[in-house]
Enzyme design. Structure first.
Site, PDB file in Angstrom:
ATOM      1  N   LYS A  66       0.794  -1.241   0.000  1.00 55.63           N
ATOM      2  CA  LYS A  66       0.000   0.000   0.000  1.00 55.63           C
ATOM      3  C   LYS A  66       0.829   1.296   0.000  1.00 55.63           C
ATOM      4  O   LYS A  66       0.360   2.320  -0.467  1.00 55.63           O
ATOM      5  CB  LYS A  66      -0.955   0.031   1.206  1.00 55.63           C
ATOM      6  CG  LYS A  66      -2.126  -0.925   1.083  1.00 55.63           C
ATOM      7  CD  LYS A  66      -3.079  -0.747   2.255  1.00 55.63           C
ATOM      8  CE  LYS A  66      -4.248  -1.712   2.150  1.00 55.63           C
ATOM      9  NZ  LYS A  66      -5.259  -1.468   3.187  1.00 55.63           N
ATOM     10  N   ASP A 102     -10.196   3.065   2.301  1.00 57.80           N
ATOM     11  CA  ASP A 102     -10.333   2.410   3.611  1.00 57.80           C
ATOM     12  C   ASP A 102     -11.055   3.301   4.626  1.00 57.80           C
ATOM     13  O   ASP A 102     -11.869   2.814   5.417  1.00 57.80           O
ATOM     14  CB  ASP A 102      -8.953   2.034   4.175  1.00 57.80           C
ATOM     15  CG  ASP A 102      -8.340   0.840   3.450  1.00 57.80           C
ATOM     16  OD1 ASP A 102      -9.111  -0.014   2.967  1.00 57.80           O
ATOM     17  OD2 ASP A 102      -7.105   0.761   3.373  1.00 57.80           O
TER      18      ASP A 102
END
Ligand code: ATR
Length: 269
Positions: A66, A102
């Site tokens: 990420k 997220d």
């Protein structure tokens, strides 16, 4: 033309993203594929280049890539920049565009499960890793004014607290800190299958507080079981996983997907 999508990670077998996106492609009659692609960190740049060459139009990004994907993106959105992580990439004309969904997933799941909360009541966040960064960002952006973080490694908690202007409490005082708390969130890996249990006695938590565990395997972690016994409302982690996929699917297909019970059941199988 077939829409080629995937999720990248290392390892990648555990990812639920293909199930979610394939389900929606089928539901909305979008011709496409979504598979799990393992990219070894030792060959990361090569692996990404190959995806572009093979005509992928986008991919989800999971652990441990990420952060590493950021310098390969031509641009990333403000949320991804502030969180310091990208979990969704769109490929256009050979260029990568990164975003982070997220935080959206976390807050949508909270709102959907618990409705509107008192933003001035104390929120305790357990953990200071990548997941905690997205959660703290989401809470602050949503207007929560009293966020306290606690983490086993204090230096990590201090750094995150400084960056997001929130308070820190020592890990050993986490049970004391539960007094006057309206929302308790676990972002640590504790309680996850294969990990140690999270040790926390909830006696100091009032019954009207909400307990949210972002771990979804198992769905009912010990923390959530204890919270239920304590009469607290609970929020499970499955919703965050599903909601974070919504903006990704929208970006890739232009279609806003809905989360239905069949999909949630598929994920939990
Ligand atoms: P993620 O990106 O999923 O958040 P991470 O960055 O590895 O993963 O963070 C894991 C979190 O779980 C951290 O807050 C970690 O605490 P440390 O910063 O002290 O490592 C926490 N964690 C993992 N194992 C733990 C344990 N045995 N006791 C307490 N906290 C633990």
């Amino acid at each position: 033309m077939t829409l080629k999508l995937c999720v990248i990670g290392y390892p990648i077998r555990q990812s639920k993203s293909p199930i979610i996106h394939r389900y929606w492609m089928q539901k909305y009659k979008i011709e496409g594929t979504h598979e799990a692609v393992e990219i070894n960190p030792d060959n990361f740049e090569k692996g990404i280049k190959r995806l572009v060459e093979e005509g992928y139009r986008g991919f989800n990004v999971t652990v441990p890539h990420k952060e590493r994907i950021i310098p390969l993106c031509s641009d990333i959105d403000d949320t991804a920049r502030t969180i310091g992580a990208v979990n969704t990439v769109t490929i256009e004309d050979g260029k990568l565009y990164g975003s982070n969904t997220d935080a959206y997933g976390f807050i949508q799941n909270l709102q959907n499960s618990a409705g509107d909360l008192d933003k001035d009541r104390k929120v305790i966040v357990l953990g200071a890793g990548g997941a905690a960064r997205a959660v703290v960002y989401a809470l602050k952006k949503d207007g929560f004014t009293n966020v306290v973080i606690t983490n086993r490694t204090k230096t990590r908690a201090d750094a995150l607290a400084k960056e997001f202007s929130i308070d820190v409490c020592p890990w050993d005082d986490r049970e004391l800190e539960l007094q006057n708390t309206g929302l308790l969130v676990n972002t640590t890996s504790l309680g996850m299958v294969g990990e140690p249990e999270l040790e926390i006695d909830l006696s100091n938590l009032s019954q009207d507080a909400i307990v949210y565990d972002i771990v979804y395997k198992p769905l009912m972690t010990n923390l959530l079981k204890n919270a239920k016994n304590n009469q607290n409302q609970i929020v499970t982690g499955i919703g965050m996983l599903l909601y974070q996929a919504v903006p990704a699917f929208e970006k890739w297909t232009g279609r806003s997907p809905s989360i239905d019970p069949t999909l949630a059941e598929l994920i939990l199988e």
